[in-house]
Design a protein around this motif. Structure first.
Motif, PDB file in Angstrom:
ATOM      1  N   SER A 113      12.998   7.890 -19.396  1.00  0.00           N
ATOM      2  CA  SER A 113      12.667   7.008 -20.517  1.00  0.00           C
ATOM      3  C   SER A 113      13.885   6.220 -20.958  1.00  0.00           C
ATOM      4  CB  SER A 113      12.191   7.866 -21.683  1.00  0.00           C
ATOM      5  OG  SER A 113      11.421   8.916 -21.196  1.00  0.00           O
ATOM      6  N   ASN A 115      14.358   4.161 -23.231  1.00  0.00           N
ATOM      7  CA  ASN A 115      14.566   3.878 -24.654  1.00  0.00           C
ATOM      8  C   ASN A 115      15.137   5.061 -25.423  1.00  0.00           C
ATOM      9  OD1 ASN A 115      13.589   1.343 -24.276  1.00  0.00           O
ATOM     10  ND2 ASN A 115      11.471   2.036 -24.539  1.00  0.00           N
ATOM     11  N   LYS A 116      15.195   6.216 -24.763  1.00  0.00           N
ATOM     12  CA  LYS A 116      15.678   7.394 -25.482  1.00  0.00           C
ATOM     13  C   LYS A 116      17.153   7.609 -25.206  1.00  0.00           C
ATOM     14  CE  LYS A 116      11.407   9.882 -25.864  1.00  0.00           C
ATOM     15  NZ  LYS A 116      10.796  11.196 -25.846  1.00  0.00           N
ATOM     16  N   SER A 117      17.809   8.201 -26.180  1.00  0.00           N
ATOM     17  CA  SER A 117      19.228   8.489 -26.004  1.00  0.00           C
ATOM     18  C   SER A 117      19.350   9.837 -25.297  1.00  0.00           C
ATOM     19  CB  SER A 117      19.847   8.536 -27.401  1.00  0.00           C
ATOM     20  OG  SER A 117      21.048   9.197 -27.348  1.00  0.00           O
ATOM     21  N   LYS A 118      20.076   9.852 -24.180  1.00  0.00           N
ATOM     22  CA  LYS A 118      20.106  11.060 -23.344  1.00  0.00           C
ATOM     23  C   LYS A 118      21.279  11.972 -23.694  1.00  0.00           C
ATOM     24  CE  LYS A 118      17.692   8.785 -19.642  1.00  0.00           C
ATOM     25  NZ  LYS A 118      17.701   7.413 -20.138  1.00  0.00           N
ATOM     26  N   GLU A 138      12.101  12.975 -31.219  1.00  0.00           N
ATOM     27  CA  GLU A 138      11.513  12.059 -30.232  1.00  0.00           C
ATOM     28  C   GLU A 138      12.474  10.978 -29.776  1.00  0.00           C
ATOM     29  OE1 GLU A 138       7.412  11.250 -30.929  1.00  0.00           O
ATOM     30  OE2 GLU A 138       7.370  13.395 -30.408  1.00  0.00           O
ATOM     31  N   ASP A 139      13.482  10.709 -30.585  1.00  0.00           N
ATOM     32  CA  ASP A 139      14.441   9.662 -30.223  1.00  0.00           C
ATOM     33  C   ASP A 139      15.470  10.155 -29.207  1.00  0.00           C
ATOM     34  OD1 ASP A 139      15.074  11.400 -32.339  1.00  0.00           O
ATOM     35  OD2 ASP A 139      16.758  10.138 -32.960  1.00  0.00           O
ATOM     36  N   LEU A 140      15.513  11.464 -28.957  1.00  0.00           N
ATOM     37  CA  LEU A 140      16.521  12.014 -28.038  1.00  0.00           C
ATOM     38  C   LEU A 140      15.842  12.612 -26.812  1.00  0.00           C
ATOM     39  CD1 LEU A 140      18.761  13.946 -30.600  1.00  0.00           C
ATOM     40  CD2 LEU A 140      18.988  11.588 -29.842  1.00  0.00           C
ATOM     41  N   GLU A 141      16.546  12.502 -25.686  1.00  0.00           N
ATOM     42  CA  GLU A 141      16.014  13.108 -24.471  1.00  0.00           C
ATOM     43  C   GLU A 141      17.041  14.128 -23.983  1.00  0.00           C
ATOM     44  OE1 GLU A 141      13.981  10.335 -22.132  1.00  0.00           O
ATOM     45  OE2 GLU A 141      14.370  11.408 -20.289  1.00  0.00           O
TER      46      GLU A 141
END
Ligand code: NAD
Length: 452
Positions: A113, A115-118, A138-141
């Motif tokens: 994804s 758009n997510k910050s890994k 949800e904003d983080l992966e």
């Protein structure tokens, strides 16, 4: 094989691509913004074998160099014409892929994804993973990597701007440099201690470091008390006897905590919780801390000693709650133990390095130390948190500690309560979000600065 002296190997725009293996000497490799020195055993351009449009790099021989050069066309011809070469090559690749199954999960995430910050999450044990996943960030992966962070595994953070590490991950100078090289800009420690991190190198390379300064200090303080109680009332021995229907009491005599003197080394968050519990037992508490807190003294009614030297001879129990620093390393040693009351109990839930373990063992054997409750051990890296029950323990100091009847040892689990895990995950995620919002270094609430 080619022998080259000062010769430019520039291959930008070269019609024929090739890979090279350095046999000896040094080659400077410049690609985009990255500059590296390749040395014996290193390779360059292997991707040219597989990509139709390989990216270029400038290679410049730095000192006399011997290298093996292989044209892409000959590699492809070998693959097409020689079945045994193909089989050999595929078998090698399969082995490498198996070895690096963790890296594959990283790559999956990288292509996952955008758009997510890994966040590369090292030493991902189930209980810790669950705590972070249950936060529904949800904003983080999170890229969960089972291995510890070491010089060998740092590359797995490639593609992640943040790495999240725990107490036994290695974040020394080389690891910090490698993390920087693969693009990491933040190290989020999901623990309070930071003795495993080269903070100076992080500062030099502009990597922000955060930690979790407080997460249920009750969890650790209560575990310290559990170790004290177990050592005193010999719960480990009585439990083991009862499981064999041996209901005898010989050798299980303990003492009342009420009225005993307990020395607390370090009166920070955990030290204060420990003091409060001990005061409830009716213990006389003596403290030593480089920072004497009038607030703590007023709140807990305990007495601060002027020097650590005064603590040793006065206490029946000594419990350690100071961080591991050069000034605290091996503060419990042969000399300090010799100054203690005979039969003193030593409790360590802070960091293993505070205790010279060999000196503690000697004192347990001589009877100078009556018992020890240890949640941490200076040689715990690579041993604690893993199942070693099918191996013969090579660490003889640890073997002797485990076999001592008057030692209660746990595997760095003092933090392990639901409340602490929730506190750790909430605080770490909040730090990462602050970083993602653009804050850096001291702008981050839980920033850990390098020592001045
Ligand atoms: P804290 O920062 O609140 O308190 C540490 C205290 O130690 C401070 O009051 C400080 O002034 C004092 N101190 C520093 N240097 C000292 C020195 N040379 N001599 C005497 N005192 C000194 O930290 P905390 O949250 O109370 O945690 C204490 C330690 O517990 C941490 O450093 C960490 O290593 C350990 N810890 C262990 C676990 C575990 O699971 N076993 C979990 C969390 C923390």
């Amino acid at each position: 094989m080619f022998s080259v002296s000062l010769l430019s190997l520039s291959r930008k725009g070269a019609p024929q691509t090739f890979a090279m293996v350095i046999e000896s000497g040094k080659v400077l490799k410049e690609r985009k913004n990255e500059t590296r020195v390749l040395e014996a055993g290193e390779t360059s351009g292997l991707m040219h074998f597989f990509c139709s449009e390989p990216s270029g790099a400038t290679l410049t021989v730095q000192e006399e160099c011997v290298y093996l050069r292989w044209e892409t066309s000959s590699f492809r011809a070998a693959c097409e014409k020689d079945a045994s070469f193909n089989a050999c090559f595929v078998s090698y690749l399969t082995k490498e892929v198996r070895k690096r199954s963790n890296m594959l999960s990283v790559l999956e995430y990288l292509h996952g994804s955008p758009n997510k910050s890994k966040v590369a999450f090292y030493d991902a044990k189930s209980y810790m993973k669950d705590a972070f996943v249950s936060q529904n960030a949800e904003d983080l992966e999170f890229v969960f990597i089972q291995d510890y962070l070491t010089e060998k595994t740092a590359y797995m953070a490639g593609g992640c701007r943040v790495v999240c590490v725990f107490v036994n991950d290695v974040v020394n100078t080389k690891v910090v440099q490698e993390l920087h090289r693969v693009g990491v800009e933040m190290i989020a420690l999901r623990c309070a201690g930071f003795d495993n991190v080269d903070l100076v190198e992080c500062e030099k390379l502009g990597i922000s470091v955060t930690r979790v300064p407080a997460y249920s200090p009750f969890a650790v303080a209560e575990h310290a008390i559990a170790l004290m109680m177990a050592c005193n009332r010999k719960i480990h021995k009585s439990w083991s006897r009862v499981t064999q229907f041996n209901f005898t009491l010989g050798g299980l005599v303990g003492f009342d905590f009420h009225g005993k003197t307990v020395g607390v080394f370090g009166t920070g968050k955990i030290g204060v919780c420990t003091i409060n519990i001990l005061r409830g037992f009716g213990c006389n508490v003596l403290c030593f801390d480089v920072y004497r807190s009038a607030e703590v003294a007023a709140m807990t009614g305990v007495k601060y000693l002027d020097t650590l030297e005064e603590l040793w001879p006065q206490c029946d129990i000594i419990t350690l709650h100071a961080p591991l620093l050069p000034s605290t390393q091996h503060c419990v040693n042969a000399e300090s133990l010799a100054k203690c009351k005979k039969g003193v109990m030593i409790i360590n839930t802070s960091r293993g390095g505070l205790v010279d373990t060999q000196a503690l063992l000697d004192a347990l054997v001589s009877g100078q130390v009556g018992s020890a409750g240890l949640d941490v051990y200076e040689g715990e890296k690579g041993i604690f948190y893993e199942d070693r029950s099918n191996q013969v323990m090579a660490d003889t100091v640890l073997s002797r500690l485990v076999s001592a009847h008057n030692v209660v040892l746990t595997s760095h689990q003092a933090f392990l309560t639901n409340e602490a895990l929730a506190g750790i995950s909430t605080s770490t995620i909040s730090s990462i979000r602050e970083f993602n919002s653009g804050k850096r270094g001291a702008q981050l609430t839980n920033f850990q600065a390098a020592p001045k």
